[in-house]
Each structure stands twice: as structure tokens, then as C-alpha cells.
Scaffold this motif. Structure first.
Motif, PDB file in Angstrom:
ATOM      1  N   GLN A 131      17.605   2.795   7.232  1.00  0.00           N
ATOM      2  CA  GLN A 131      18.708   2.896   6.282  1.00  0.00           C
ATOM      3  C   GLN A 131      18.507   4.052   5.307  1.00  0.00           C
ATOM      4  OE1 GLN A 131      18.766   1.445   2.737  1.00  0.00           O
ATOM      5  NE2 GLN A 131      16.546   1.670   2.774  1.00  0.00           N
ATOM      6  N   CYS A 132      17.362   4.737   5.380  1.00  0.00           N
ATOM      7  CA  CYS A 132      17.156   5.930   4.551  1.00  0.00           C
ATOM      8  C   CYS A 132      17.632   7.209   5.245  1.00  0.00           C
ATOM      9  CB  CYS A 132      15.678   6.072   4.174  1.00  0.00           C
ATOM     10  SG  CYS A 132      15.071   4.770   3.082  1.00  0.00           S
ATOM     11  N   PHE A 133      18.121   7.096   6.503  1.00  0.00           N
ATOM     12  CA  PHE A 133      18.679   8.267   7.168  1.00  0.00           C
ATOM     13  C   PHE A 133      19.836   8.821   6.336  1.00  0.00           C
ATOM     14  CE2 PHE A 133      17.590   8.457  11.934  1.00  0.00           C
ATOM     15  CZ  PHE A 133      16.271   8.105  11.681  1.00  0.00           C
ATOM     16  N   GLY A 134      19.794  10.106   6.059  1.00  0.00           N
ATOM     17  CA  GLY A 134      20.876  10.723   5.311  1.00  0.00           C
ATOM     18  C   GLY A 134      20.878  10.381   3.841  1.00  0.00           C
ATOM     19  N   TRP A 135      19.764   9.848   3.334  1.00  0.00           N
ATOM     20  CA  TRP A 135      19.694   9.496   1.915  1.00  0.00           C
ATOM     21  C   TRP A 135      19.972  10.722   1.057  1.00  0.00           C
ATOM     22  CZ3 TRP A 135      19.872   5.824  -1.493  1.00  0.00           C
ATOM     23  CH2 TRP A 135      19.301   5.982  -2.761  1.00  0.00           C
ATOM     24  N   PRO A 136      20.987  10.667   0.199  1.00  0.00           N
ATOM     25  CA  PRO A 136      21.368  11.872  -0.554  1.00  0.00           C
ATOM     26  C   PRO A 136      20.569  12.073  -1.838  1.00  0.00           C
ATOM     27  CG  PRO A 136      22.920  10.120  -0.998  1.00  0.00           C
ATOM     28  CD  PRO A 136      21.939   9.572   0.018  1.00  0.00           C
ATOM     29  N   GLY A 137      19.883  11.030  -2.292  1.00  0.00           N
ATOM     30  CA  GLY A 137      19.210  11.125  -3.579  1.00  0.00           C
ATOM     31  C   GLY A 137      17.772  11.597  -3.463  1.00  0.00           C
ATOM     32  N   THR A 148      16.308  12.537  12.964  1.00  0.00           N
ATOM     33  CA  THR A 148      17.018  12.407  14.234  1.00  0.00           C
ATOM     34  C   THR A 148      16.575  11.129  14.937  1.00  0.00           C
ATOM     35  OG1 THR A 148      15.349  13.561  15.583  1.00  0.00           O
ATOM     36  CG2 THR A 148      17.021  14.912  14.455  1.00  0.00           C
ATOM     37  N   PHE A 149      17.398  10.723  15.900  1.00  0.00           N
ATOM     38  CA  PHE A 149      17.054   9.539  16.677  1.00  0.00           C
ATOM     39  C   PHE A 149      15.759   9.757  17.453  1.00  0.00           C
ATOM     40  CE2 PHE A 149      17.125   7.148  20.663  1.00  0.00           C
ATOM     41  CZ  PHE A 149      17.260   5.855  20.179  1.00  0.00           C
ATOM     42  N   ASP A 150      15.545  10.948  17.972  1.00  0.00           N
ATOM     43  CA  ASP A 150      14.324  11.220  18.732  1.00  0.00           C
ATOM     44  C   ASP A 150      13.080  11.051  17.860  1.00  0.00           C
ATOM     45  OD1 ASP A 150      15.682  11.724  21.048  1.00  0.00           O
ATOM     46  OD2 ASP A 150      15.699  13.909  20.804  1.00  0.00           O
ATOM     47  N   GLU A 151      13.151  11.488  16.611  1.00  0.00           N
ATOM     48  CA  GLU A 151      12.009  11.329  15.706  1.00  0.00           C
ATOM     49  C   GLU A 151      11.732   9.851  15.432  1.00  0.00           C
ATOM     50  OE1 GLU A 151      12.415  15.469  13.133  1.00  0.00           O
ATOM     51  OE2 GLU A 151      13.403  13.643  12.436  1.00  0.00           O
ATOM     52  N   LEU A 152      12.791   9.089  15.209  1.00  0.00           N
ATOM     53  CA  LEU A 152      12.614   7.658  14.981  1.00  0.00           C
ATOM     54  C   LEU A 152      12.115   6.973  16.249  1.00  0.00           C
ATOM     55  CD1 LEU A 152      12.931   5.225  13.094  1.00  0.00           C
ATOM     56  CD2 LEU A 152      15.262   4.985  13.942  1.00  0.00           C
ATOM     57  N   SER A 153      12.607   7.413  17.401  1.00  0.00           N
ATOM     58  CA  SER A 153      12.180   6.818  18.665  1.00  0.00           C
ATOM     59  C   SER A 153      10.680   7.002  18.884  1.00  0.00           C
ATOM     60  CB  SER A 153      12.956   7.441  19.827  1.00  0.00           C
ATOM     61  OG  SER A 153      12.570   6.874  21.057  1.00  0.00           O
ATOM     62  N   ARG A 154      10.165   8.160  18.518  1.00  0.00           N
ATOM     63  CA  ARG A 154       8.718   8.387  18.652  1.00  0.00           C
ATOM     64  C   ARG A 154       7.946   7.452  17.720  1.00  0.00           C
ATOM     65  NH1 ARG A 154      10.426  13.851  19.381  1.00  0.00           N
ATOM     66  NH2 ARG A 154      10.243  14.300  17.139  1.00  0.00           N
ATOM     67  N   ALA A 155       8.460   7.243  16.531  1.00  0.00           N
ATOM     68  CA  ALA A 155       7.797   6.328  15.602  1.00  0.00           C
ATOM     69  C   ALA A 155       7.864   4.894  16.123  1.00  0.00           C
ATOM     70  CB  ALA A 155       8.458   6.417  14.224  1.00  0.00           C
ATOM     71  N   ASP A 202       0.871  -1.178   0.000  1.00  0.00           N
ATOM     72  CA  ASP A 202       0.000   0.000   0.000  1.00  0.00           C
ATOM     73  C   ASP A 202       0.902   1.220   0.000  1.00  0.00           C
ATOM     74  OD1 ASP A 202      -1.831   1.992   0.289  1.00  0.00           O
ATOM     75  OD2 ASP A 202      -2.599   1.340   2.244  1.00  0.00           O
ATOM     76  N   HIS A 203       1.094   1.785  -1.176  1.00  0.00           N
ATOM     77  CA  HIS A 203       2.042   2.876  -1.343  1.00  0.00           C
ATOM     78  C   HIS A 203       1.428   4.241  -1.052  1.00  0.00           C
ATOM     79  CE1 HIS A 203       5.346   4.879  -3.982  1.00  0.00           C
ATOM     80  NE2 HIS A 203       5.845   4.555  -2.803  1.00  0.00           N
ATOM     81  N   SER A 204       0.248   4.244  -0.426  1.00  0.00           N
ATOM     82  CA  SER A 204      -0.375   5.515  -0.064  1.00  0.00           C
ATOM     83  C   SER A 204      -0.052   5.924   1.369  1.00  0.00           C
ATOM     84  CB  SER A 204      -1.895   5.421  -0.222  1.00  0.00           C
ATOM     85  OG  SER A 204      -2.467   4.561   0.754  1.00  0.00           O
ATOM     86  N   LEU A 205       0.656   5.059   2.106  1.00  0.00           N
ATOM     87  CA  LEU A 205       0.892   5.290   3.530  1.00  0.00           C
ATOM     88  C   LEU A 205       2.077   6.216   3.783  1.00  0.00           C
ATOM     89  CD1 LEU A 205       0.546   1.617   4.835  1.00  0.00           C
ATOM     90  CD2 LEU A 205      -1.235   3.376   4.739  1.00  0.00           C
ATOM     91  N   ASP A 206       1.937   7.096   4.773  1.00  0.00           N
ATOM     92  CA  ASP A 206       3.103   7.854   5.205  1.00  0.00           C
ATOM     93  C   ASP A 206       3.983   6.947   6.063  1.00  0.00           C
ATOM     94  OD1 ASP A 206       2.085   7.824   7.855  1.00  0.00           O
ATOM     95  OD2 ASP A 206       1.149   9.791   7.626  1.00  0.00           O
ATOM     96  N   ALA A 207       5.141   7.430   6.454  1.00  0.00           N
ATOM     97  CA  ALA A 207       6.115   6.581   7.144  1.00  0.00           C
ATOM     98  C   ALA A 207       5.580   6.066   8.480  1.00  0.00           C
ATOM     99  CB  ALA A 207       7.417   7.353   7.360  1.00  0.00           C
ATOM    100  N   ASN A 208       4.868   6.898   9.233  1.00  0.00           N
ATOM    101  CA  ASN A 208       4.329   6.451  10.515  1.00  0.00           C
ATOM    102  C   ASN A 208       3.317   5.334  10.336  1.00  0.00           C
ATOM    103  OD1 ASN A 208       5.818   8.104  12.211  1.00  0.00           O
ATOM    104  ND2 ASN A 208       4.304   9.735  12.234  1.00  0.00           N
ATOM    105  N   ARG A 209       2.393   5.508   9.389  1.00  0.00           N
ATOM    106  CA  ARG A 209       1.379   4.472   9.175  1.00  0.00           C
ATOM    107  C   ARG A 209       2.004   3.212   8.571  1.00  0.00           C
ATOM    108  NH1 ARG A 209      -3.384   6.362   5.775  1.00  0.00           N
ATOM    109  NH2 ARG A 209      -1.806   7.578   4.668  1.00  0.00           N
ATOM    110  N   PHE A 210       3.054   3.389   7.806  1.00  0.00           N
ATOM    111  CA  PHE A 210       3.788   2.240   7.271  1.00  0.00           C
ATOM    112  C   PHE A 210       4.355   1.396   8.406  1.00  0.00           C
ATOM    113  CE2 PHE A 210       8.047   0.649   6.115  1.00  0.00           C
ATOM    114  CZ  PHE A 210       7.714  -0.244   5.107  1.00  0.00           C
TER     115      PHE A 210
END
Length: 318
Positions: A204-210, A174-181, A37-45
């Protein structure tokens, strides 16, 4: 005009969805099996993925309570696993097959990996071995978890991580943002903590440059032949709610065949699912609205539990 016959499993269903949006006139037939389901944001994913593995764990517990093929049948399996998890968190859980330490995430990874086939007989043997300290005939846990897939040719081919970050906009910086998720995942999966596959993909998408070339969006598909979707109701990776959401977005452009059992992707799961897929691919015969295939538990007797292969290790979003 040449047209394609498409079969996409798991993450391949997302590729199929993209193709249907871009080139509907080039499709003769399309099966998407284990639907993203590619309609989900990261939190719902993350939240939904956590719920899927928690549901699969519950299915395993119910089977283990009923089946003598489960090596920990007759025990309080939930308590056994909780104790193993505490030992792993404390850094004292040892894999008796090779004497190495098993951390929390390796234990969760190895457990969740065995939901996909499903390999419940093998999972019961693993928990029994870790709990008793008896190696038996088991392989080292690091070789029979999804974490070991990166060291195999099949795992490298099936690894979705290189392109996940081009398909999913991940807002965590940030780690805090991921921790909340992650805490959201704990609410949905108090025993499984999170989907290891989903959490590792996101981190693994942290710091993704593309660029995120194909960010999340609702599907917009027109002028295709009917797309056949297949999904199990207890899929640990691409759960049934994802299939229902994708079907709603596709509307009349798709038909959903439901497998009433556990495990990830279903085309080759039973004679019923394979026959439906074959009829569609050969004759464009679409299953009736609401069609289902019954669960087949033959793989849960031990007779078909023949050990882990490199192809099995590649299963995640394969």
C-alpha cells in the motif's frame, strides 16, 4: 517536570522508541511490548515477518498433533491445509457458512490472524469446516479475518497503514521488484507464503506521495530510565529476533522479559507477565537479566476461546 508512563504494544513500540530518542528526559517508565525492529530494510522486513508466521504455523501443527481440542486432531493437518490452499488458488474453495468463495490470501489472512492470541482452537474449527463443507456454528471467514477489520470502528482506530509509509522507506516501484521480494518470503515461509500483514503494508506504499519522515535506522537512545521490553519467543507479528535486535541497539537502556510461549504481545498474557509489568510501572522494579515467564496454554483448551471480537480483529500491529 512532568514525565510520562508509557505502554506501547506492537506498532506502538515503534512510537515508544521514537519518543525515547527524542524526549528521553520526559520518561518516567516505558514498556514496549511486541517490539518492532526499525533498523531493517524492506527486504529483511518482509523476510523476517514471513519467518515469524511460518514459525507460528509450526507451533499450531505441533499443538494440533498433541491436543484433542484441535478439530482436525488425528489428521494430516499440513496436508489438509495444503489442499485447502490449492482449492483457494483454483477458485473453488467455498466458505460453508455463507457460500462465498475464499481466495488464497483470505485463507492465509484468516489463518495468520488466529496466530496472534493464539486462537488455535478456533483455527482448527475453521480448517475442519472448510475441509468438510459443514458450516457448524462458525462465522463467515470474511468477518473473522484481519481483512474484515477495516469495517469496524476498532479496526479503523488500530489500522497502522496511514502512518506505515511515513515510517518505512519501501524501494519497490514495480510489480517485478515486489515479486522478487515475495520470492524471498516464499523461501522463508513455504507453507504460509508470506506475512499477509507485512505484505499488505508494503504494497500500500506503492506510489506514496509523501515524505518518509521517520525512515529506518538503528536506535540511538541515551539518558532514559531503563525501558522494559516484553516479547514472546513465538510471536507471529513482532518476532523474538526483532526484540533481540532492538535490545542490542538499546544496550543498557533496556531490559528484556521473555515469554516462553506463542501469541502477539504478552503483558496481559499471564499472571507472570502482568505482575512484572505492574511492578515496573508502579515501582520501577526491573526484572532480572534474562528473566522469563512460562507459557500458559489455558487459552488452548477451548474454555477461553469465546469468539472473535472487533478488538481482536484490530490486532496486527495494533
Amino acid at each position: 517536570m512532568e514525565k510520562i508512563n508509557w505502554y506501547g504494544a506492537s506498532y506502538g513500540s515503534l512510537t515508544g522508541q521514537m519518543y525515547a530518542e527524542l524526549f528521553p528526559h520526559r520518561i518516567r517508565s516505558m514498556i514496549n511490548d511486541g517490539n518492532m525492529d526499525h533498523s531493517l530494510d524492506a527486504n529483511r522486513f518482509l523476510l523476517s515477518e514471513a519467518g515469524f508466521v511460518e514459525d507460528s504455523y509450526q507451533q499450531f501443527l505441533q499443538w494440533c498433533a498433541q491436543s484433542t481440542n484441535c478439530a482436525v486432531h488425528g489428521q494430516n493437518v499440513e496436508a489438509v491445509f495444503a489442499q485447502l490452499l490449492r482449492k483457494a488458488q483454483a477458485g473453488v474453495l467455498v466458505d460453508p457458512s455463507d457460500g462465498t468463495l475464499v481466495d488464497e490470501w483470505l485463507l492465509l489472512d484468516a489463518t495468520q490472524f488466529r496466530f496472534s492470541r493464539p486462537r488455535w482452537v478456533e483455527l482448527g474449527q475453521l480448517l475442519s469446516s472448510l475441509n468438510s463443507g459443514d458450516a457448524g456454528a462458525g462465522q463467515p471467514i470474511r468477518r473473522t479475518s484481519r481483512a474484515g477489520a477495516a469495517n469496524t470502528p476498532a479496526g479503523l482506530v488500530a489500522d497502522v497503514r496511514p502512518h506505515f509509509c511515513q515510517d518505512w522507506a519501501v524501494p519497490y516501484q514495480t510489480f517485478d521488484e515486489l515479486s522478487r521480494a515475495y520470492k524471498l518470503s516464499l523461501d522463508a515461509a513455504p507453507r504460509m507464503r508470506a506475512s499477509v500483514t507485512a505484505l499488505s503494508a508494503v504494497t500500500q506504499c506503492f506510489g506514496w506521495p509523501g515524505l518518509v519522515n521517520n525512515p529506518q535506522h538503528k536506535l540511538h537512545v541515551t539518558h532514559t530510565p531503563t525501558i522494559l521490553m516484553m516479547n514472546g519467543i513465538h510471536d507471529p507479528q513482532t518476532g523474538y529476533s526483532w526484540a533481540l535486535n532492538a535490545k542490542a541497539q538499546l544496550g543498557g537502556a533496556a531490559s528484556l522479559l521473555t515469554y516462553l510461549g506463542s501469541g502477539h504481545v504478552v503483558y496481559r498474557r499471564t499472571s507472570c507477565t502482568q505482575a512484572a509489568g505492574d511492578r515496573y510501572l508502579m515501582d520501577l522494579a526491573v526484572p532480572a537479566t534474562g528473566a522469563t515467564c512460562p507459557a500458559d496454554d489455558s487459552t488452548l483448551t477451548g474454555a477461553d476461546d469465546l469468539g472473535t471480537t472487533s478488538n481482536d480483529l484490530a490486532r496486527g500491529w495494533n
